[in-house]
Design a protein around this motif. Structure first.
Motif, PDB file in Angstrom:
ATOM      1  N   LYS A  86      16.057  65.186 -42.500  1.00 42.21           N
ATOM      2  CA  LYS A  86      15.466  63.851 -42.531  1.00 42.21           C
ATOM      3  C   LYS A  86      15.785  63.137 -41.223  1.00 42.21           C
ATOM      4  O   LYS A  86      16.922  63.169 -40.753  1.00 42.21           O
ATOM      5  N   THR A  87      14.766  62.503 -40.648  1.00 38.09           N
ATOM      6  CA  THR A  87      14.943  61.773 -39.392  1.00 38.09           C
ATOM      7  C   THR A  87      14.430  60.351 -39.551  1.00 38.09           C
ATOM      8  O   THR A  87      13.340  60.130 -40.087  1.00 38.09           O
ATOM      9  N   ILE A  88      15.221  59.401 -39.087  1.00 36.01           N
ATOM     10  CA  ILE A  88      14.831  57.990 -39.096  1.00 36.01           C
ATOM     11  C   ILE A  88      14.739  57.522 -37.653  1.00 36.01           C
ATOM     12  O   ILE A  88      15.667  57.724 -36.860  1.00 36.01           O
ATOM     13  N   LEU A  89      13.600  56.904 -37.320  1.00 38.05           N
ATOM     14  CA  LEU A  89      13.377  56.402 -35.965  1.00 38.05           C
ATOM     15  C   LEU A  89      13.511  54.874 -35.964  1.00 38.05           C
ATOM     16  O   LEU A  89      13.336  54.235 -36.995  1.00 38.05           O
ATOM     17  N   PRO A  90      13.808  54.288 -34.821  1.00 41.26           N
ATOM     18  CA  PRO A  90      14.018  52.830 -34.778  1.00 41.26           C
ATOM     19  C   PRO A  90      12.750  52.030 -34.992  1.00 41.26           C
ATOM     20  O   PRO A  90      11.646  52.497 -34.690  1.00 41.26           O
ATOM     21  N   ASP A  91      12.913  50.845 -35.515  1.00 42.12           N
ATOM     22  CA  ASP A  91      11.845  49.864 -35.562  1.00 42.12           C
ATOM     23  C   ASP A  91      11.446  49.544 -34.125  1.00 42.12           C
ATOM     24  O   ASP A  91      12.297  49.286 -33.272  1.00 42.12           O
ATOM     25  N   GLU A  92      10.159  49.564 -33.841  1.00 46.84           N
ATOM     26  CA  GLU A  92       9.698  49.326 -32.475  1.00 46.84           C
ATOM     27  C   GLU A  92      10.140  47.966 -31.952  1.00 46.84           C
ATOM     28  O   GLU A  92      10.399  47.798 -30.754  1.00 46.84           O
ATOM     29  N   ALA A  93      10.263  46.994 -32.843  1.00 40.75           N
ATOM     30  CA  ALA A  93      10.661  45.652 -32.417  1.00 40.75           C
ATOM     31  C   ALA A  93      12.127  45.605 -31.980  1.00 40.75           C
ATOM     32  O   ALA A  93      12.527  44.742 -31.191  1.00 40.75           O
ATOM     33  N   ILE A  94      12.929  46.547 -32.502  1.00 38.01           N
ATOM     34  CA  ILE A  94      14.349  46.588 -32.156  1.00 38.01           C
ATOM     35  C   ILE A  94      14.598  47.579 -31.019  1.00 38.01           C
ATOM     36  O   ILE A  94      15.341  47.302 -30.083  1.00 38.01           O
ATOM     37  N   GLY A  95      13.974  48.745 -31.116  1.00 38.14           N
ATOM     38  CA  GLY A  95      14.034  49.709 -30.016  1.00 38.14           C
ATOM     39  C   GLY A  95      15.208  50.647 -30.024  1.00 38.14           C
ATOM     40  O   GLY A  95      15.371  51.469 -29.105  1.00 38.14           O
ATOM     41  N   HIS A  96      16.069  50.575 -31.035  1.00 36.38           N
ATOM     42  CA  HIS A  96      17.220  51.472 -31.111  1.00 36.38           C
ATOM     43  C   HIS A  96      17.793  51.431 -32.522  1.00 36.38           C
ATOM     44  O   HIS A  96      17.451  50.563 -33.333  1.00 36.38           O
ATOM     45  N   LEU A  97      18.680  52.373 -32.801  1.00 34.42           N
ATOM     46  CA  LEU A  97      19.402  52.401 -34.071  1.00 34.42           C
ATOM     47  C   LEU A  97      20.887  52.130 -33.838  1.00 34.42           C
ATOM     48  O   LEU A  97      21.749  52.675 -34.521  1.00 34.42           O
ATOM     49  N   GLY A  98      21.157  51.279 -32.893  1.00 31.18           N
ATOM     50  CA  GLY A  98      22.525  50.995 -32.483  1.00 31.18           C
ATOM     51  C   GLY A  98      22.677  51.309 -31.012  1.00 31.18           C
ATOM     52  O   GLY A  98      21.943  52.136 -30.456  1.00 31.18           O
ATOM     53  N   ILE A  99      23.609  50.630 -30.365  1.00 24.21           N
ATOM     54  CA  ILE A  99      23.852  50.828 -28.942  1.00 24.21           C
ATOM     55  C   ILE A  99      25.323  51.146 -28.741  1.00 24.21           C
ATOM     56  O   ILE A  99      26.195  50.366 -29.160  1.00 24.21           O
ATOM     57  N   HIS A 100      25.602  52.296 -28.127  1.00 19.60           N
ATOM     58  CA  HIS A 100      26.999  52.579 -27.795  1.00 19.60           C
ATOM     59  C   HIS A 100      27.380  51.800 -26.542  1.00 19.60           C
ATOM     60  O   HIS A 100      26.729  51.902 -25.503  1.00 19.60           O
ATOM     61  N   VAL A 101      28.431  50.999 -26.670  1.00 17.89           N
ATOM     62  CA  VAL A 101      28.963  50.230 -25.546  1.00 17.89           C
ATOM     63  C   VAL A 101      30.453  50.520 -25.459  1.00 17.89           C
ATOM     64  O   VAL A 101      31.215  50.083 -26.323  1.00 17.89           O
ATOM     65  N   PRO A 102      30.899  51.272 -24.450  1.00 20.13           N
ATOM     66  CA  PRO A 102      32.337  51.501 -24.323  1.00 20.13           C
ATOM     67  C   PRO A 102      33.087  50.175 -24.300  1.00 20.13           C
ATOM     68  O   PRO A 102      32.657  49.211 -23.659  1.00 20.13           O
ATOM     69  N   GLN A 103      34.191  50.122 -25.026  1.00 16.21           N
ATOM     70  CA  GLN A 103      34.944  48.881 -25.133  1.00 16.21           C
ATOM     71  C   GLN A 103      35.270  48.282 -23.765  1.00 16.21           C
ATOM     72  O   GLN A 103      35.133  47.074 -23.549  1.00 16.21           O
ATOM     73  N   ALA A 104      35.676  49.125 -22.839  1.00 20.26           N
ATOM     74  CA  ALA A 104      36.032  48.637 -21.507  1.00 20.26           C
ATOM     75  C   ALA A 104      34.833  48.002 -20.810  1.00 20.26           C
ATOM     76  O   ALA A 104      34.965  46.991 -20.112  1.00 20.26           O
ATOM     77  N   ASN A 105      33.646  48.583 -20.987  1.00 21.49           N
ATOM     78  CA  ASN A 105      32.446  48.020 -20.362  1.00 21.49           C
ATOM     79  C   ASN A 105      32.088  46.670 -20.962  1.00 21.49           C
ATOM     80  O   ASN A 105      31.697  45.734 -20.250  1.00 21.49           O
ATOM     81  N   LEU A 106      32.199  46.565 -22.277  1.00 19.00           N
ATOM     82  CA  LEU A 106      31.878  45.305 -22.949  1.00 19.00           C
ATOM     83  C   LEU A 106      32.816  44.194 -22.485  1.00 19.00           C
ATOM     84  O   LEU A 106      32.371  43.096 -22.110  1.00 19.00           O
ATOM     85  N   LEU A 107      34.105  44.479 -22.491  1.00 18.67           N
ATOM     86  CA  LEU A 107      35.078  43.455 -22.103  1.00 18.67           C
ATOM     87  C   LEU A 107      34.953  43.090 -20.632  1.00 18.67           C
ATOM     88  O   LEU A 107      35.014  41.911 -20.266  1.00 18.67           O
ATOM     89  N   LYS A 108      34.766  44.099 -19.795  1.00 19.09           N
ATOM     90  CA  LYS A 108      34.636  43.825 -18.362  1.00 19.09           C
ATOM     91  C   LYS A 108      33.393  42.990 -18.082  1.00 19.09           C
ATOM     92  O   LYS A 108      33.441  42.031 -17.290  1.00 19.09           O
ATOM     93  N   GLY A 109      32.281  43.326 -18.739  1.00 20.56           N
ATOM     94  CA  GLY A 109      31.041  42.584 -18.519  1.00 20.56           C
ATOM     95  C   GLY A 109      31.169  41.121 -18.891  1.00 20.56           C
ATOM     96  O   GLY A 109      30.642  40.240 -18.197  1.00 20.56           O
TER      97      GLY A 109
END
Length: 361
Positions: A86-109
């Motif tokens: 079974k495969t689930i694709l993202p809603d086109e309005a959202i464009g993803h099923l989650g975004i990986h953001v390394p903790q260090a990148n999030l905090l630094k940004g």
């Protein structure tokens, strides 16, 4: 050494970092304390959903974080018998099923933006040892140890954003109710095969969830639910039959797993529980994020809820409201949403196996 600020925020995780930026931008003087020697060292959730993404975008922070490296999940797949059924694709309005953001990148940004304000100070390797309380029972600051030396921070408001084992919560004697969920979690990180697509993959092993999350930099994070409290006994057993279950679930990982996960020491154990506090603070002190409502890893809601807490709290704070801030109002604004998220997590945990009832043969 003595410091003084309008607000002292303890814990430079996502909630503390975002709140620091938003308050500094409003003109408040902010001191952010972090006990680790560098940002992003502690293990934390690293997946943004559309709500967390919206918070960052609303404050024009998302682009700064994206420039440091993120990865959008393109699909969710359920596996059985070594293949996806079974495969689930993202809603086109959202464009993803989650975004990986390394903790260090999030905090630094976020904190790169905060550091543009002269009224913001970040003190690393600084551990709070005591809350300062006046004769009326109002908290007025903290005592801490920075690089081995005692310091004092006087502030009108103390924010506890210091995680599931919050020192600020304990020091303020705020009771917490914990709930176990019947499982603990084993984490591991391995290189992804060269042709691996950004995705989340799920399998069911011994009625427990096994998940793969693609990460920035060509890695996979493995999250493997095990019976609550079972790891001490589990690690006494032979390792090869255990890890063979992972290989059978995802045969394309055979070589990588055999090279990268060779013993129990290659896993990190997370004690899984959720928690909530009936009080989100007291006079001169506020809790947010995991410090006041710990989430389980299910659904990756914790990071996003913490960002929303910070966004909400920042909207209520200014120089005029600090001295007599009504923490109950903040709690009322966020508590129902948190209760709904925790209920959603429990539902996902209880119904996960149902995704495999009608699996392809």
């Amino acid at each position: 050494m003595n410091y003084q600020a309008d607000v002292c925020i303890v814990g430079a995780g996502p909630a503390g970092a975002l709140l620091s930026y938003l308050l500094a931008k409003k003109g408040l003087s902010v001191i952010l304390l972090e006990q680790n020697v560098a940002l992003g060292q502690a293990f934390r959730g690293e997946h943004l959903n559309e709500e967390g993404e919206a918070v960052l975008k609303s404050h024009h922070l998302f682009e700064a974080v994206e420039a440091l490296g993120i990865l959008r999940m393109e699909k969710l797949e359920y596996y059985a018998g070594g293949r996806a059924f079974k495969t689930i694709l993202p809603d086109e309005a959202i464009g993803h099923l989650g975004i990986h953001v390394p903790q260090a990148n999030l905090l630094k940004g976020i904190l790169q933006k905060a550091q543009l304000f002269p009224n913001f100070t970040c003190l690393l390797h600084t551990k709070v040892t005591k809350l300062i309380e006046d004769a009326t029972g109002h908290y007025r600051g903290v005592m801490a140890i920075k690089n081995g030396n005692p310091i004092k921070i006087d502030s009108q408001l103390i924010i506890g954003a210091d995680g599931r084992y919050s020192t600020i919560r304990k020091q303020a004697h705020i009771d917490v109710q914990k709930q176990k969920h019947g499982f603990d979690l084993l984490w591991a990180k391995i290189p992804a095969p060269a042709d691996w697509e950004p995705s989340i993959k799920m399998a069911l092993i011994n009625d427990k969830q096994l998940s793969l999350f693609t990460q920035v930099g060509g890695y996979l994070q493995i999250g493997w639910n095990i019976e609550q409290g079972s790891f001490p006994q589990l690690r006494k057993l032979a390792f090869t039959p255990f890890i063979q279950q992972l290989v059978e679930a995802f045969p394309e990982l055979t070589k990588t797993v055999q090279a990268q996960i060779t013993s129990w020491q290659d896993f990190v154990l997370l004690d899984v529980f959720s928690s909530h506090c009936n009080s989100w603070g007291t006079k001169g002190l506020v809790l947010l994020g995991d410090a006041v409502h710990t989430m389980t890893p299910t659904g990756a809601f914790g990071l996003n809820s913490a960002l929303k807490d910070a966004d909400c709290l920042a909207s209520l704070l200014n120089k005029d409201t600090l001295a007599q801030f009504n923490v109950q109002y903040f709690q009322q604004m966020r508590e129902q949403a948190i209760e709904e998220v925790l209920a959603k997590q429990i539902e996902k945990e209880q119904t996960f196996a149902s995704n495999f009832i009608n699996k392809a043969s």
